[in-house]
Design an enzyme around this catalytic site. Structure first.
Site, mmCIF file in Angstrom:
data_model
loop_
_atom_site.group_PDB
_atom_site.id
_atom_site.type_symbol
_atom_site.label_atom_id
_atom_site.label_comp_id
_atom_site.label_asym_id
_atom_site.label_seq_id
_atom_site.Cartn_x
_atom_site.Cartn_y
_atom_site.Cartn_z
ATOM 1 N N PRO A 43 0.876 -1.080 0.145
ATOM 2 C CA PRO A 43 -0.113 0.054 0.144
ATOM 3 C C PRO A 43 0.804 1.231 0.002
ATOM 4 O O PRO A 43 1.495 1.558 0.820
ATOM 5 C CB PRO A 43 -0.705 -0.036 1.199
ATOM 6 C CG PRO A 43 -0.722 -1.585 1.663
ATOM 7 C CD PRO A 43 0.750 -2.014 1.057
ATOM 8 N N GLU A 44 0.799 2.080 -1.009
ATOM 9 C CA GLU A 44 1.155 3.445 -1.126
ATOM 10 C C GLU A 44 0.092 4.308 -1.259
ATOM 11 O O GLU A 44 -1.016 3.742 -1.054
ATOM 12 C CB GLU A 44 2.373 3.558 -2.242
ATOM 13 C CG GLU A 44 3.181 2.565 -2.368
ATOM 14 C CD GLU A 44 4.638 2.819 -3.328
ATOM 15 O OE1 GLU A 44 4.476 3.793 -3.957
ATOM 16 O OE2 GLU A 44 5.020 1.899 -3.754
#
Length: 274
Positions: A2-3
């Site tokens: 997750p960015e």
DNA sequence: CCCGGAACCTGAAGGC
DNA sequence: TGCCTTCAGGTTCCGG
């Protein structure tokens, strides 16, 4: 992992499930994930609370509570927040379960145990050191030029520094640098004005496109409903070592930058431009 | 302050 | 088949 685009998607898709709900129970299976306060105190103080908002800052998810406190979660590399039926048996890698008052529960699924969680009154104590949001109007080419100036570190490393720009990680740094035709190891201060402008535009374009595709599922990223995202289908270089550059058909190279896999096109992203 | 490397973690993948 | 090593990477910590 997750960015910004993945966390933005998770936030958007959690909102209809959790806002207005009350937390009726908390089970922790990996207490080290709780940084503040202690695990037992978090369990006690979170139980009974009503969730009034969900927001994102950088890669952090912020759950606003009716008491005025906030519960903040960082999914790090392999964390997911899954909406499950209340009676669902937690899978092996579920590190926490938050039961809600509507017959559902949020399962914090995190194989690598890197995810972190806080319960605080002062949100700034957790997010205070984060840098500019890429879609903030104040994130300008001038700001980008400012953070690159006087730095000898690789531009790729600087892009991932959360205290400067919040939300960019390994894969979107690679994608933005490819779109801007900049070699990842170039020292920050070596970038020209034209390159800064291209990079600024590329950062926003790459993140925007990834959000439209609900994030990239290259490893363990799942949306709250269990679905994957499709942003990785549009990746030009990230995680495409050996495959052909979509622009010039040159094989994509993989190198290590600060122990991180870094992908680029050796022809489109020259070490010495021009 | 700046830079680079190690540590935290576990599962997948590759070598022999 | 199975053991062993390496790799994946966000963040923090530490030494130079």
């Amino acid at each position: 992992m997750p960015e910004l685009p993945e966390v933005e998607t998770i936030k958007n898709e959690l909102i209809p499930h959790v806002v207005g709900r009350r937390i009726t129970g908390v089970n922790l299976y990996w207490e080290n994930m709780v940084l503040v306060p202690s695990a037992s105190e978090l369990r006690a103080r979170l139980t009974g609370q009503k969730i009034v908002s969900v927001s994102r800052r950088g890669k952090l998810l912020i759950f606003g509570l009716a008491s005025g406190e906030s519960s903040i979660i960082h999914l790090r590399m392999t964390g997911s927040l899954l909406i499950m039926p209340a009676l669902a048996e937690p899978e092996k890698h579920v590190r926490a379960v938050f039961k809600l008052d509507n017959g559902t529960a949020i399962h914090f699924y995190d194989p690598r145990k890197f995810g972190k969680m806080w319960l605080v009154r002062d949100v700034e104590s957790v997010i205070g050191k984060l840098g500019m949001e890429p879609f903030d109007p104040s994130f300008t080419p001038e700001y980008l030029a400012g953070i690159m100036s006087n730095r000898t570190a690789p531009v790729k490393v600087i892009l991932g520094e959360q205290s400067l720009i919040a939300g960019i990680g390994n894969m979107y740094a690679d994608e933005a640098l490819f779109a801007a035709k900049i070699y990842p190891l170039r020292p920050g201060k070596s970038l020209s004005g034209a390159e800064i402008k291209r990079l600024h535009r590329s950062i926003r374009n790459v993140l925007d496109a990834a959000i439209a595709n609900k994030g990239a599922s290259v490893q363990d990223y799942f949306r709250p409903g269990g679905e994957t995202g499709t942003a990785h289908y549009d990746f030009k270089v990230a995680h495409r070592g050996g495959k052909l550059c979509p622009v010039c058909r040159t094989p994509i190279k993989r190198i290590a930058v600060r122990q991180r896999g870094t992908y680029f096109c050796p022809k489109c992203q020259r070490e010495m431009p021009r």
